[in-house]
Design a protein around this motif. Structure first.
Motif, PDB file in Angstrom:
ATOM      1  N   GLN A 304       0.820  -1.215   0.000  1.00  0.00           N
ATOM      2  CA  GLN A 304       0.000   0.000   0.000  1.00  0.00           C
ATOM      3  C   GLN A 304       0.851   1.262   0.000  1.00  0.00           C
ATOM      4  O   GLN A 304       0.569   2.220  -0.714  1.00  0.00           O
ATOM      5  CB  GLN A 304      -0.852   0.020   1.268  1.00  0.00           C
ATOM      6  N   HIS A 305       1.876   1.258   0.832  1.00  0.00           N
ATOM      7  CA  HIS A 305       2.754   2.430   0.896  1.00  0.00           C
ATOM      8  C   HIS A 305       3.414   2.677  -0.459  1.00  0.00           C
ATOM      9  O   HIS A 305       3.585   3.824  -0.876  1.00  0.00           O
ATOM     10  CB  HIS A 305       3.809   2.243   1.987  1.00  0.00           C
ATOM     11  N   GLU A 306       3.785   1.588  -1.125  1.00  0.00           N
ATOM     12  CA  GLU A 306       4.382   1.744  -2.468  1.00  0.00           C
ATOM     13  C   GLU A 306       3.398   2.429  -3.405  1.00  0.00           C
ATOM     14  O   GLU A 306       3.771   3.314  -4.175  1.00  0.00           O
ATOM     15  CB  GLU A 306       4.789   0.372  -3.030  1.00  0.00           C
ATOM     16  N   LYS A 307       2.135   2.033  -3.335  1.00  0.00           N
ATOM     17  CA  LYS A 307       1.113   2.625  -4.205  1.00  0.00           C
ATOM     18  C   LYS A 307       0.943   4.117  -3.919  1.00  0.00           C
ATOM     19  O   LYS A 307       0.771   4.928  -4.836  1.00  0.00           O
ATOM     20  CB  LYS A 307      -0.245   1.920  -4.017  1.00  0.00           C
ATOM     21  N   VAL A 308       0.955   4.447  -2.645  1.00  0.00           N
ATOM     22  CA  VAL A 308       0.782   5.846  -2.249  1.00  0.00           C
ATOM     23  C   VAL A 308       1.854   6.726  -2.884  1.00  0.00           C
ATOM     24  O   VAL A 308       1.574   7.833  -3.352  1.00  0.00           O
ATOM     25  CB  VAL A 308       0.795   5.957  -0.701  1.00  0.00           C
ATOM     26  N   LEU A 309       3.072   6.215  -2.937  1.00  0.00           N
ATOM     27  CA  LEU A 309       4.156   6.990  -3.566  1.00  0.00           C
ATOM     28  C   LEU A 309       4.044   6.934  -5.088  1.00  0.00           C
ATOM     29  O   LEU A 309       4.173   7.954  -5.767  1.00  0.00           O
ATOM     30  CB  LEU A 309       5.524   6.466  -3.120  1.00  0.00           C
ATOM     31  N   GLU A 310       3.775   5.734  -5.633  1.00  0.00           N
ATOM     32  CA  GLU A 310       3.642   5.580  -7.091  1.00  0.00           C
ATOM     33  C   GLU A 310       2.568   6.500  -7.658  1.00  0.00           C
ATOM     34  O   GLU A 310       2.736   7.093  -8.719  1.00  0.00           O
ATOM     35  CB  GLU A 310       3.237   4.142  -7.430  1.00  0.00           C
ATOM     36  N   GLU A 311       1.434   6.568  -6.920  1.00  0.00           N
ATOM     37  CA  GLU A 311       0.311   7.346  -7.440  1.00  0.00           C
ATOM     38  C   GLU A 311       0.410   8.828  -7.066  1.00  0.00           C
ATOM     39  O   GLU A 311      -0.529   9.593  -7.285  1.00  0.00           O
ATOM     40  CB  GLU A 311      -1.014   6.733  -6.962  1.00  0.00           C
ATOM     41  N   GLY A 312       1.529   9.187  -6.462  1.00  0.00           N
ATOM     42  CA  GLY A 312       1.768  10.607  -6.191  1.00  0.00           C
ATOM     43  C   GLY A 312       0.934  11.198  -5.080  1.00  0.00           C
ATOM     44  O   GLY A 312       0.829  12.424  -4.967  1.00  0.00           O
ATOM     45  N   VAL A 313       0.327  10.348  -4.273  1.00  0.00           N
ATOM     46  CA  VAL A 313      -0.436  10.870  -3.130  1.00  0.00           C
ATOM     47  C   VAL A 313       0.522  11.578  -2.170  1.00  0.00           C
ATOM     48  O   VAL A 313       0.196  12.597  -1.573  1.00  0.00           O
ATOM     49  CB  VAL A 313      -1.201   9.730  -2.415  1.00  0.00           C
ATOM     50  N   LEU A 314       1.700  11.002  -2.018  1.00  0.00           N
ATOM     51  CA  LEU A 314       2.770  11.677  -1.279  1.00  0.00           C
ATOM     52  C   LEU A 314       3.927  11.893  -2.245  1.00  0.00           C
ATOM     53  O   LEU A 314       4.163  11.077  -3.142  1.00  0.00           O
ATOM     54  CB  LEU A 314       3.218  10.833  -0.085  1.00  0.00           C
ATOM     55  N   ASN A 315       4.661  12.954  -2.017  1.00  0.00           N
ATOM     56  CA  ASN A 315       5.777  13.304  -2.887  1.00  0.00           C
ATOM     57  C   ASN A 315       7.030  12.508  -2.493  1.00  0.00           C
ATOM     58  O   ASN A 315       7.543  12.691  -1.384  1.00  0.00           O
ATOM     59  CB  ASN A 315       6.030  14.814  -2.770  1.00  0.00           C
ATOM     60  N   PRO A 316       7.527  11.656  -3.378  1.00  0.00           N
ATOM     61  CA  PRO A 316       8.696  10.849  -3.029  1.00  0.00           C
ATOM     62  C   PRO A 316       9.933  11.702  -2.722  1.00  0.00           C
ATOM     63  O   PRO A 316      10.810  11.267  -1.984  1.00  0.00           O
ATOM     64  CB  PRO A 316       8.929   9.998  -4.286  1.00  0.00           C
ATOM     65  N   GLU A 317       9.968  12.901  -3.249  1.00  0.00           N
ATOM     66  CA  GLU A 317      11.110  13.799  -3.020  1.00  0.00           C
ATOM     67  C   GLU A 317      11.277  14.166  -1.545  1.00  0.00           C
ATOM     68  O   GLU A 317      12.373  14.355  -1.066  1.00  0.00           O
ATOM     69  CB  GLU A 317      10.895  15.120  -3.783  1.00  0.00           C
ATOM     70  N   SER A 318      10.138  14.293  -0.873  1.00  0.00           N
ATOM     71  CA  SER A 318      10.199  14.745   0.518  1.00  0.00           C
ATOM     72  C   SER A 318       9.690  13.671   1.478  1.00  0.00           C
ATOM     73  O   SER A 318       9.313  13.968   2.607  1.00  0.00           O
ATOM     74  CB  SER A 318       9.377  16.035   0.687  1.00  0.00           C
ATOM     75  N   THR A 319       9.676  12.425   1.018  1.00  0.00           N
ATOM     76  CA  THR A 319       9.175  11.329   1.848  1.00  0.00           C
ATOM     77  C   THR A 319      10.179  10.186   1.869  1.00  0.00           C
ATOM     78  O   THR A 319      10.656   9.760   0.812  1.00  0.00           O
ATOM     79  CB  THR A 319       7.841  10.789   1.293  1.00  0.00           C
ATOM     80  N   VAL A 320      10.497   9.700   3.060  1.00  0.00           N
ATOM     81  CA  VAL A 320      11.295   8.479   3.196  1.00  0.00           C
ATOM     82  C   VAL A 320      10.392   7.429   3.829  1.00  0.00           C
ATOM     83  O   VAL A 320       9.887   7.631   4.937  1.00  0.00           O
ATOM     84  CB  VAL A 320      12.540   8.707   4.084  1.00  0.00           C
ATOM     85  N   VAL A 321      10.142   6.348   3.074  1.00  0.00           N
ATOM     86  CA  VAL A 321       9.359   5.255   3.639  1.00  0.00           C
ATOM     87  C   VAL A 321      10.327   4.190   4.150  1.00  0.00           C
ATOM     88  O   VAL A 321      11.214   3.753   3.429  1.00  0.00           O
ATOM     89  CB  VAL A 321       8.413   4.622   2.599  1.00  0.00           C
ATOM     90  N   ALA A 322      10.161   3.814   5.408  1.00  0.00           N
ATOM     91  CA  ALA A 322      11.035   2.788   5.992  1.00  0.00           C
ATOM     92  C   ALA A 322      10.242   2.011   7.027  1.00  0.00           C
ATOM     93  O   ALA A 322       9.136   2.426   7.413  1.00  0.00           O
ATOM     94  CB  ALA A 322      12.256   3.453   6.628  1.00  0.00           C
ATOM     95  N   ILE A 323      10.784   0.885   7.447  1.00  0.00           N
ATOM     96  CA  ILE A 323      10.100   0.042   8.439  1.00  0.00           C
ATOM     97  C   ILE A 323      10.733   0.248   9.809  1.00  0.00           C
ATOM     98  O   ILE A 323      11.958   0.205   9.947  1.00  0.00           O
ATOM     99  CB  ILE A 323      10.176  -1.447   8.036  1.00  0.00           C
ATOM    100  N   PHE A 324       9.878   0.451  10.803  1.00  0.00           N
ATOM    101  CA  PHE A 324      10.322   0.543  12.204  1.00  0.00           C
ATOM    102  C   PHE A 324      10.272  -0.875  12.771  1.00  0.00           C
ATOM    103  O   PHE A 324       9.190  -1.474  12.852  1.00  0.00           O
ATOM    104  CB  PHE A 324       9.359   1.478  12.939  1.00  0.00           C
ATOM    105  N   PRO A 325      11.405  -1.444  13.174  1.00  0.00           N
ATOM    106  CA  PRO A 325      11.425  -2.889  13.460  1.00  0.00           C
ATOM    107  C   PRO A 325      10.827  -3.323  14.788  1.00  0.00           C
ATOM    108  O   PRO A 325      10.821  -4.512  15.104  1.00  0.00           O
ATOM    109  CB  PRO A 325      12.923  -3.218  13.409  1.00  0.00           C
ATOM    110  N   SER A 326      10.310  -2.399  15.571  1.00  0.00           N
ATOM    111  CA  SER A 326       9.823  -2.733  16.914  1.00  0.00           C
ATOM    112  C   SER A 326       8.558  -3.580  16.881  1.00  0.00           C
ATOM    113  O   SER A 326       7.704  -3.404  16.009  1.00  0.00           O
ATOM    114  CB  SER A 326       9.527  -1.439  17.660  1.00  0.00           C
TER     115      SER A 326
END
Lengths: 469, 469
Positions: A304-326
């Motif tokens: 889902q997060h990939e889609k959000v960036l692919e579809e431009g809902v969030l700007n990949p330029e100013s967004t870092v998507v990462a996993i919090f391992p906790s």
């Protein structure tokens, strides 16, 4: 219920950053800064302008690749007579500790740290300053193991995976009682049966805890196709520095992402820009460890997060998507502090907090376990988090007048539709379409496919046809 | 069990006081001093050399005698449409608040203070510094009262006694939810049924809490013949100043006093003198509020304390006996912080802590509720108590070789006899004599008479004849 569909931002405690700072320089805001210098002293933290890690230095506990330390540690671990096997949640905590999310902790908690976490939600560093630490990060031991280790007078143990392969050494160990009832009561504010983390990781755990200094043989990998999202605090700091971020705002999420979240994040960036920041970067940071059985699995959420960036809902330029391992405690006001504190160590100086963070329904009573406002109140007062800017936001919803997610406007409350996580699930399960603009099409498709995989679709479904098209 | 007969002193964290200080001057020891100046800024605190009250100023909430304020406040209270009736424990807390034991609190807690107490055992003062506050000091309200007050938009209520007589006004009020389960779990670390304070003051209390600024019409009196022992922090500070104390060491007690306690207190004074203090004064400070049914009542304990001074077991010159008006939580490591913190406000800069302070048996399991060592560990790490010198002491016992209470010597442990509170009670009930030198004769006589009053003596009793002689 704990999850509501959308939100509105408030910035009650923010001041404008001081003027004249250049790209990549830290922008100080009107919140007391404790503990001195902003520059991280950690060897591997090149992001000099970011918020300093707790304790002044990012604690990294993986043996360095160079110099033969890994091989030596592997031999050392293999030679140790006592081995403690790590369960799934133990490994997640090992991962957390190894990368410094819990800085300045240097391993599983000894008793003084455990007691401070339980009683004060904070531990005192070597220099006497308080560092936030609200959930116990501990390793349980059964009585037979405890006796064997103590009979030997052993000072170190090997930590091994499910296949008995050494993954780390815990040295200068301390063994102490695991009073489960007290731990549960002080962490969750209830001892009711049915708390997911308790059932997963405490009820059947041993009656002793073992703390000590941790050294991990090599970086923790899960080989589930998502490891590229598992950036360590050090890697995140490097990424923020590379992007010349002068503010980093973190968003913790364990539920499917929808356009209400996106609106909130976009609006936060806009406001940070208005405040004078030149390049605020979003750390969109879904939790990747243990979650309860009815939560949407990480793999689905990441798609889902990939889609959000692919579809431009969030700007990949100013967004870092990462996993919090906790792993997830579902401990409400206690846990939200951990979620915020860990993100300081990853370089975030702004933390977005919603309604009932880390909350859930009471396991045995028909009510939410926590007051929905307590999370942000407790977070804003927590010892050791004075340096962090807390961004609370009001609950909002789907605006039926404008057919999109919008910040809730109490003057026309009849226009707003609340779509909880439970409601979203029921919509997807019943193949009903959510309101237009609630979630990006790709993200909704991922969710529907997930629910399809759980139970085959019943009857006809316009939505299903729509998303399959 | 929680109470053991005797103790041995350790001074692990003490340094010598700085030289050259005169009588009545503060003796600084090797513990970090936070929050600045030592001189109390409280108007009524003349004891300039004593440790500063929490928050810098002793908060006293009783209307001054002069100037007609009491009469005005009485009229104001009588005119208020909403009255909240105080129960026994509520009145004890009102007493505590009114005299500044809980400084800097200015009334029953509002929600931010309540949440901080529950989560952090400390509240943040106006200047951002943390002040220790480990137990909630709250006033409950039932739903009908809550609705009536809120329907009116009232901003103040009268607090009235059992005869409906106004005793105080609570103004600028805030009403919030009383989540009893969470309060109990976070305060006691258990939700097991049978916790004495919970049954007395929480289970049947209302589901709402009301906080606000307190003003009390006149000093709280009990008219039980013991009011002369109820010295306020301000009065205690005056007394310590009058005696030119350069160190004040507090001893909290809710059990019968015996020669083990006396040995400990005498030895503490000796050690403080050795450290360079000229005139260390003991605050012997039995708790006077609510205690559980099987504890020895305050009136009996106070008679015992009188005997201890009369018979010279403790030196009246260097001892102040007074009553601490707080009710008892039996909340172990959480409560011991309150016991210590309140004594700072009364001028004590040393606090003696024993084994399992404020502990008791688990109400439903066959074990102590708290680990016996956790109290002193938690106390020594507690936020806001950095200025206080904690004096932990080891458990010791009756030395059968020397026929007296003595510090436990592990090299000849077979010589020592442990006499718990339970054992003491059983001896007194069965008319058996305790070992010679365990308790002063007058003190033992008081205790035997008390148990006689509970149940008439059975059979013959040498001891009874002896104490009656």
């Amino acid at each position: 219920m704990a999850t509501q569909a959308a939100f509105a931002v408030r910035f009650p405690q923010l001041a404008r950053p001081s003027r004249g700072h250049g790209q990549g320089q830290p922008a100080r805001v009107g919140v007391a800064v404790r503990g001195g210098r902003a520059a991280a002293r950690g060897v591997r933290c090149r992001a000099g302008g970011l918020i300093e890690p707790d304790g002044g230095r990012l604690v990294e506990l993986v043996a360095p690749e160079e110099g033969g330390r890994r091989a030596a540690l592997r031999r050392e671990a293999a030679a140790l007579p006592h081995r403690v096997r790590l369960g799934r949640v133990d490994t997640e905590w090992l991962h957390v500790l190894s990368e410094g999310w819990a800085s300045p902790l240097r391993g599983f908690m000894r008793e003084t740290e455990f007691l401070q976490a339980l009683h004060f939600n904070a531990v005192r560093g070597a220099d006497g300053t308080l560092v936030n630490m609200s959930v116990p990060i501990v390793l349980a031991l059964d009585d037979a193991q405890r006796r064997a280790i103590q009979a030997d007078g052993a000072t170190a143990v090997a930590l091994v995976d499910a296949h008995d392969r050494p993954v780390a050494v815990l040295s200068d160990i301390e063994i102490y009682k695991h009073n489960k009832e007290e731990r549960i009561a002080r962490t969750w504010g209830t001892t009711a049966r049915g708390l997911p983390y308790v059932e997963e990781a405490i009820t059947n755990a041993g009656d002793w805890l073992i703390g000590g200094d941790l050294e991990v043989i090599e970086p923790i990998k899960y080989n589930d196709g998502l490891d590229q999202y598992r950036l360590s605090p050090s890697q995140l700091r490097e990424e923020f520095a590379r992007r010349n971020a002068d503010a980093v705002f973190a968003f913790q999420l364990r539920n499917p992402v929808h356009n209400g979240h996106a609106l909130l994040m976009t609006d936060t960036r806009r406001r940070l820009l208005e405040m004078g920041y030149k390049n605020p970067v979003l750390l969109l940071h879904p939790l990747g460890g243990f979650t309860k059985a009815d939560d949407v699995p990480l793999s689905v959420r990441m798609k889902q997060h990939e889609k959000v960036l692919e579809e431009g809902v969030l700007n990949p330029e100013s967004t870092v998507v990462a996993i919090f391992p906790s792993p997830m405690h579902y401990a409400g006001p206690t846990e939200v502090q951990w979620h915020a504190k860990a993100r300081i160590n990853a370089g975030a100086n702004f933390y977005i907090v919603g309604r009932d963070p880390a909350g859930m329904g009471h396991p045995t009573e028909k009510r939410d376990l926590y007051d929905a406002d307590h999370g942000k109140k407790v977070l804003s007062m927590a010892p050791g988090l004075e340096r962090l800017n807390i961004l609370p936001f009001k609950v909002a919803a789907y605006d039926t007048k404008h057919n999109k997610m919008n910040f809730f406007d109490p003057s026309r409350k009849e226009d707003f539709l609340f779509i909880s996580g439970t409601k979203m699930r029921s919509l997807a399960k019943n193949r009903e379409s959510p309101p237009d603009g609630f979630m990006c099409p790709g993200g909704w498709k991922v969710l529907v496919e997930y629910y399809d995989s759980l139970a085959p679709p019943e009857g006809s479904s316009k939505l299903r046809e729509a998303v399959a098209a």
